[in-house]
Design a protein around this motif. Sequence first.
Motif, mmCIF file in Angstrom:
data_model
loop_
_atom_site.group_PDB
_atom_site.id
_atom_site.type_symbol
_atom_site.label_atom_id
_atom_site.label_comp_id
_atom_site.label_asym_id
_atom_site.label_seq_id
_atom_site.Cartn_x
_atom_site.Cartn_y
_atom_site.Cartn_z
ATOM 1 N N SER A 29 -21.895 17.739 10.602
ATOM 2 C CA SER A 29 -22.051 18.768 12.278
ATOM 3 C C SER A 29 -21.086 19.846 12.178
ATOM 4 O O SER A 29 -21.596 21.048 12.923
ATOM 5 N N LYS A 34 -28.205 18.428 9.502
ATOM 6 C CA LYS A 34 -28.715 17.588 9.147
ATOM 7 C C LYS A 34 -28.488 17.065 8.147
ATOM 8 O O LYS A 34 -28.084 16.758 6.549
ATOM 9 N N GLU A 66 -32.362 0.239 16.957
ATOM 10 C CA GLU A 66 -32.531 1.683 18.178
ATOM 11 C C GLU A 66 -30.832 1.372 18.598
ATOM 12 O O GLU A 66 -30.131 2.418 18.947
ATOM 13 N N TYR A 69 -28.313 2.991 15.921
ATOM 14 C CA TYR A 69 -28.835 4.629 15.612
ATOM 15 C C TYR A 69 -28.691 5.792 16.816
ATOM 16 O O TYR A 69 -28.269 5.730 16.598
ATOM 17 N N ASN A 70 -28.756 5.006 17.516
ATOM 18 C CA ASN A 70 -28.232 5.368 18.942
ATOM 19 C C ASN A 70 -26.545 5.649 18.942
ATOM 20 O O ASN A 70 -26.065 6.147 19.686
ATOM 21 N N ARG A 71 -25.735 4.466 19.130
ATOM 22 C CA ARG A 71 -24.097 4.190 18.169
ATOM 23 C C ARG A 71 -23.622 5.211 17.497
ATOM 24 O O ARG A 71 -23.241 6.099 18.248
ATOM 25 N N PHE A 73 -25.809 7.728 15.504
ATOM 26 C CA PHE A 73 -26.218 9.155 15.242
ATOM 27 C C PHE A 73 -27.171 9.811 16.460
ATOM 28 O O PHE A 73 -27.013 11.235 16.280
ATOM 29 N N ARG A 74 -27.160 9.465 17.449
ATOM 30 C CA ARG A 74 -27.385 9.977 18.730
ATOM 31 C C ARG A 74 -26.169 9.993 19.372
ATOM 32 O O ARG A 74 -25.999 10.989 20.286
ATOM 33 N N GLU A 75 -25.324 9.583 19.227
ATOM 34 C CA GLU A 75 -23.760 9.841 20.591
ATOM 35 C C GLU A 75 -23.440 10.184 19.388
ATOM 36 O O GLU A 75 -23.567 10.156 17.818
ATOM 37 N N THR A 76 -21.952 11.255 19.534
ATOM 38 C CA THR A 76 -20.812 12.205 18.796
ATOM 39 C C THR A 76 -20.066 11.729 19.285
ATOM 40 O O THR A 76 -18.253 12.845 19.071
#
Length: 83
Positions: A29, A34, A66, A69-71, A73-76
Amino acid sequence: MVDFQNILFPVALTDISAVIPPYVATVASRFGAKLHLLHVLRRFDWFLLKFLNQFLAQIKADGRFETIYNRWFRETDWYRFAR
């Protein structure tokens, strides 16, 4: 300064592999890189490979993949706990 665009981080079924990825994600980050996780298996461990492939297919089918992944890798939001 080094310019990282991609970071490849190998993980395995070990205790340390569950602890380190958030720190690697923090480094990625900060550099705007990536992060790619590579799961490492013992050579010729066909049973584990088959199990993991079936498990991934199952959690993709029921929507858990999903959610995970959202928890992670998508959210920071979790970055603040890793620093």
